[in-house]
Structure formats: C-alpha cells, structure tokens
Design a protein around this motif. Structure first.
Motif, PDB file in Angstrom:
ATOM      1  N   UNK A 341     -26.928 -15.709 -26.354  1.00  0.00           N
ATOM      2  CA  UNK A 341     -27.880 -16.584 -27.042  1.00  0.00           C
ATOM      3  C   UNK A 341     -29.287 -16.084 -26.723  1.00  0.00           C
ATOM      4  N   UNK A 342     -30.074 -15.803 -27.770  1.00  0.00           N
ATOM      5  CA  UNK A 342     -31.472 -15.385 -27.590  1.00  0.00           C
ATOM      6  C   UNK A 342     -32.366 -16.578 -27.908  1.00  0.00           C
ATOM      7  N   UNK A 343     -33.256 -16.916 -26.977  1.00  0.00           N
ATOM      8  CA  UNK A 343     -34.132 -18.064 -27.213  1.00  0.00           C
ATOM      9  C   UNK A 343     -35.521 -17.797 -26.632  1.00  0.00           C
ATOM     10  N   UNK A 344     -36.507 -18.414 -27.274  1.00  0.00           N
ATOM     11  CA  UNK A 344     -37.920 -18.228 -26.922  1.00  0.00           C
ATOM     12  C   UNK A 344     -38.325 -19.033 -25.690  1.00  0.00           C
ATOM     13  N   UNK A 345     -37.413 -19.804 -25.115  1.00  0.00           N
ATOM     14  CA  UNK A 345     -37.742 -20.692 -23.993  1.00  0.00           C
ATOM     15  C   UNK A 345     -38.565 -19.958 -22.933  1.00  0.00           C
ATOM     16  N   UNK A 346     -39.825 -20.404 -22.757  1.00  0.00           N
ATOM     17  CA  UNK A 346     -40.696 -19.750 -21.768  1.00  0.00           C
ATOM     18  C   UNK A 346     -41.468 -20.775 -20.933  1.00  0.00           C
ATOM     19  N   UNK A 347     -40.929 -22.010 -20.900  1.00  0.00           N
ATOM     20  CA  UNK A 347     -41.454 -23.050 -20.013  1.00  0.00           C
ATOM     21  C   UNK A 347     -40.260 -23.680 -19.301  1.00  0.00           C
ATOM     22  N   UNK A 348     -40.481 -24.339 -18.160  1.00  0.00           N
ATOM     23  CA  UNK A 348     -39.360 -24.973 -17.454  1.00  0.00           C
ATOM     24  C   UNK A 348     -38.600 -25.960 -18.337  1.00  0.00           C
ATOM     25  N   UNK A 372     -33.870 -14.294 -17.440  1.00  0.00           N
ATOM     26  CA  UNK A 372     -35.185 -14.871 -17.761  1.00  0.00           C
ATOM     27  C   UNK A 372     -36.278 -14.237 -16.921  1.00  0.00           C
ATOM     28  N   UNK A 373     -37.496 -14.360 -17.399  1.00  0.00           N
ATOM     29  CA  UNK A 373     -38.672 -13.882 -16.682  1.00  0.00           C
ATOM     30  C   UNK A 373     -39.823 -14.814 -16.996  1.00  0.00           C
ATOM     31  N   UNK A 374     -41.047 -14.370 -16.733  1.00  0.00           N
ATOM     32  CA  UNK A 374     -42.236 -15.156 -17.078  1.00  0.00           C
ATOM     33  C   UNK A 374     -43.335 -14.185 -17.487  1.00  0.00           C
ATOM     34  N   UNK A 375     -44.191 -14.634 -18.399  1.00  0.00           N
ATOM     35  CA  UNK A 375     -45.260 -13.766 -18.905  1.00  0.00           C
ATOM     36  C   UNK A 375     -46.352 -13.535 -17.884  1.00  0.00           C
ATOM     37  N   UNK A 376     -46.918 -12.350 -17.919  1.00  0.00           N
ATOM     38  CA  UNK A 376     -48.027 -12.021 -17.031  1.00  0.00           C
ATOM     39  C   UNK A 376     -49.348 -12.582 -17.536  1.00  0.00           C
TER      40      UNK A 376
END
Length: 483
Positions: A341-348, A372-376
C-alpha cells in the motif's frame, strides 16, 4: 487595464509616478516580467522580492508594488507603496483577471489531512454528474479535463487567479480547491469569493512555519472567518477543532460525523481491501475505498453536494464509481500474495489512520510491515511521534529516507528513532536508502501480509540537496514485483 483600476481595493501608503499607466500583466516572479507588467515585490520566507526590482524594471516592468520604496527610482516606472504586498497581491490579481471567482462556485477544503482526497473526489463526482469543473490540488490542477502541473498545494495569488480565469473561459461552473495553512496565512486566497468551505481535521503539522499549534489552527480558522454570509461551512464534528473553526463564521454552518450527532452521518457496514459498504444518511452505497478516515472524506463530499443542491441518490451513484486518489491508500499487488500500500501519510495522525484502515481489513489475519521516514527541513517535533505511531500498529518497521532536502538522511532517521524505547526498537530496522528499505520490507512479507510504504504517495521524485531525483514508490514496487 490602467494601474489605477487595479488599485481600487488597495490602500497605498504613497504613489510615485503615473497611476494611469497601462498594465499588461502582473507577476511576483521577476523572471516572468515582460513589457508593460506590474511587478509585485513580496517579502517571502526564503527570498525578498524587493531585491529584484531593478531586474524587473530592466525586463520591462512599468509599475512596482512594494512595501519598501527603492532608493533609486526609474522615471518611466510608477511605484506604489503598501503596508503589505502579501495582502495587496490577491486583490490586484483578482481585478486583473476579471474577478473570476465571482463567476464560479468555488469550494475550499482545509485541514491537516484529507484535503487532496476530498477536493479530488468532489471534482470527479461533479464531472460524473455532468458539470464542467476545475480542480486545484497538491497532485495536479485540472481545467475541465486538461491537466495543469501543480507546484504548491495552493498557487500564489497571481497564478491562482490566472488559473481561475482560464476555468471561466473553459465554462467551468464549479471549482474545488485545497486551501493550505500557508496559503491562508500568506493571503494567497485573498480577494476570492467562496461558495463554501470544508474543514477536515487538525493535527500537528507545519510547525516549522507556524511555530505553534495555535498559530496553525488560527490560520485555518481565518479561512472560515472570511467566508461570506451567502456561503456554507461544512465541518467535521468528530474533530474537537470543528466548532472552533466556525465560532466567528457568517456562513451557514453544517456538520458531518461518523461518531456523533451531525447534519450528515455515515457508518461502515462491511469492509474489504477492494472497498466498503456504507450507510450514508440511511442509504446504502458501495465504495472503492477503505478506512474510517475515508468514510469521513466521502461524507464531506456527500455533505458538500447536498449543500450545493444536488440530489442524494444521484450523488451516491456517482460516488460508488469513484476510484482512490493517486498515492492515497493505493494498492500494488505482489505475485507472492501480499499487498503493498502506497500512501502520502507524513504526519503522526495520518500514519495512525492508514495503519488503522489496514488493520480493519486484515482483521488479525496478516502482518503489517511499515516503511516510513520524515521530510527534511520541516517540523522536527513530529519525527519521534511518527516512529511511535508506526511501531504501535506494525509488526515490523523500517525507518528510511523520505525527502531529506538539505538535511542528512541519517540525522532525520536518528530523530525518529529517539522516540522509541529499547523494547520498541526490537521491531525496527533503519535503512537510509529508500529503495533498499522497500526491497527489504517486501522480502520480509509473506502471503496475506501488507507492506505499507508511507510518506511520499503520489510524488515521483526524491529531493536531496536541492535536486529532485526520479523516485516513485509505486514504480519501485512494480519493478520489484516484475523482476
């Protein structure tokens, strides 16, 4: 159009030069200036446009809208000083492009999560209902069926009014747009007339810009404060901030909910990876989406259509034919029997929602492996929280690089891992190379499992040290599955 006409809704501090100068174009980007243009010098977060006044004049600018008068003035140029070019830009652009939003039914969607999905689903629903529509979103802008690439969630006020003007020319009746907190705070939507506004939810995000949750929340609220009496405001009653958003709202307020009393209600009757059966206001409908948060998104679409005067049965039929939005819970099936599953989730909160949706379908019958990772160069405070959410609902977690931008990937990974205790770390691997992280997760997966690749969704690049390199999570997965 004469400069004096463009300044009709602006209160200049002073004007030096001829106010009747003919203006042939308006731009905030000095590189796009041509003969006869008005250059708007904006004090941006990264670059101050006042530095480029001379360049704009050299390219043919005949007028300059600025906050600080330049020391050296050109005799052939008119200078208009205002208190805030950020505030004035939208008002000027609106007039230059013929006040396009007045000729459209413009609906704005704001909140932390769900903006892209709701705006896109509204656009697709209304096209299926036979209306000519425009869409302004993170993924892509559309003028009826014509795709126009998107650089920001909400364009600058000049580009925004130009797009709306093109939508009027294309005889669009409705336009659905995402309104980001940045766009509201920077008054990019200033001067526009909205027929309605939707509030999705509010969780921690963009604190690198807004600094506090209160500032972030108040930026969203400002959108609803500005809605006219003729408009509607549709807010998510399941979010405690919903009532706050409309405290000072002059528009007609309606609510939607999956949990409590509201004007529009929905509940899940049945759920599979292929979709759900829902009860929406007492009517059953099958949809090609999963997850409780998508029930909220679909309910916002339904409620908006009701507020705009559509027939419930026709709207539900149209909604039943809709597919998922690009990069939002988008499945890629492995020949080995597991689902990626590919998803844009980028917040908790988004990560929690997506993982909950996956578990609703799995019902304990498969493992979940999360990449998962987090943006710089963004809010660092959410990094450990994202790692915690991933670990809570995953059997294994691989922490990797997202868009590191100008930070070192390993530093971002270390910030995420700092939120985990020794017991939680037993579930976690860290692999900085995103492609290798995805490959490792797929190697771990067995038949019936789910590999969630979160953070980038629809994006087809990875941004490293100011350069965007081709990278699409979906294509990476497909390549691995076909090898």
């Amino acid at each position: 159009m004469k400069l004096s006409e463009l300044l009709k809704n602006v209160r200049p501090v002073q004007v030096v030069g001829n106010k009747d100068t003919e203006i042939t174009g308006v731009n905030i980007d000095s590189r796009k200036i041509a003969e006869g243009h008005l250059f708007v010098a904006m004090k941006g977060t990264q670059v101050d446009g006042h530095r480029f006044i001379e360049k704009a004049e050299a390219l043919g600018a005949v007028a300059v809208l600025c906050e600080d008068m330049p020391g050296q003035k050109n005799d052939g140029v008119t200078y208009v000083q205002v208190e805030s070019t950020e505030d004035a830009a939208g008002k000027v652009a609106t007039l230059f492009y013929g006040n396009p939003s007045v000729k459209l039914k413009l609906v704005g969607v704001t909140g932390t999560n769900g903006k892209t999905t709701i705006a896109t689903l509204l656009y697709n629903t209304y096209r299926k209902l036979g209306h000519r529509c425009g869409l302004l979103s993170t993924v892509c802008n559309y003028i009826e069926g014509e795709a126009v690439p998107a650089d920001h969630t909400t364009p600058d006020p000049i580009a925004l009014n130009a797009l709306l003007g093109r939508m009027v020319e294309a005889e669009c009746e409705y336009v659905f747009m995402e309104c980001s907190s940045h766009a509201i705070a920077q008054k990019r939507i200033g001067g526009l007339k909205f027929a309605g506004g939707i509030f999705t939810n509010l969780t921690r995000d963009h604190l690198d810009y807004h600094k506090t949750v209160e500032n972030y929340r108040n930026a969203k609220k400002a959108f609803f404060d500005g809605l006219p009496k003729s408009a509607f405001a549709l807010v998510n009653a399941d979010d405690k901030n919903g009532a706050y958003m409309v405290q000072n709202c002059k528009a007609t307020v309606k609510t939607y909910s999956t949990r409590t009393m509201a004007d529009f209600k929905a509940r899940i009757l049945e759920c599979h990876f292929e979709g759900m059966y829902l009860d929406i206001d007492g009517r059953e409908v099958g949809v090609q989406f999963i997850g409780k948060f998508n029930v909220s998104n679909l309910l916002a679409v339904y409620g908006t259509a009701m507020m705009l005067g559509e027939k419930a049965e026709e709207v539900l039929v149209a909604m039943s034919t809709l597919g998922s939005v690009s990069g939002r819970l988008e499945p890629v099936y492995s020949p080995r029997g597991f689902t990626a599953i590919v998803d844009y989730a980028h917040t908790p909160d988004a990560l929690q929602n997506v993982l909950s949706a996956i578990h609703e379908v799995l019902n304990g019958k498969g493992k979940v492996i999360t990449v998962c990772g987090a943006g710089g160069n963004r809010d660092k405070g959410k990094r450990p929280l994202m790692a915690q959410e991933a670990v809570k609902q995953s059997d294994r977690v691989i922490v990797t690089s997202d868009n590191p931008r100008f930070e070192e990937p390993q530093d971002i990974i270390n910030d995420m891992l700092a939120g985990l205790d020794r017991q939680q770390m037993k579930k976690v691997l860290s692999i900085a190379d995103r492609r290798e992280a995805i490959r490792t997760a797929c190697m771990m997966a067995e038949k019936g499992d789910v590999v969630l690749v979160a953070g980038k969704g629809h994006e087809d690049y990875q941004e490293i040290k100011g350069v965007r390199y081709p990278f699409d999570d979906r294509e990476v997965l497909k390549d691995m599955f076909s090898a």
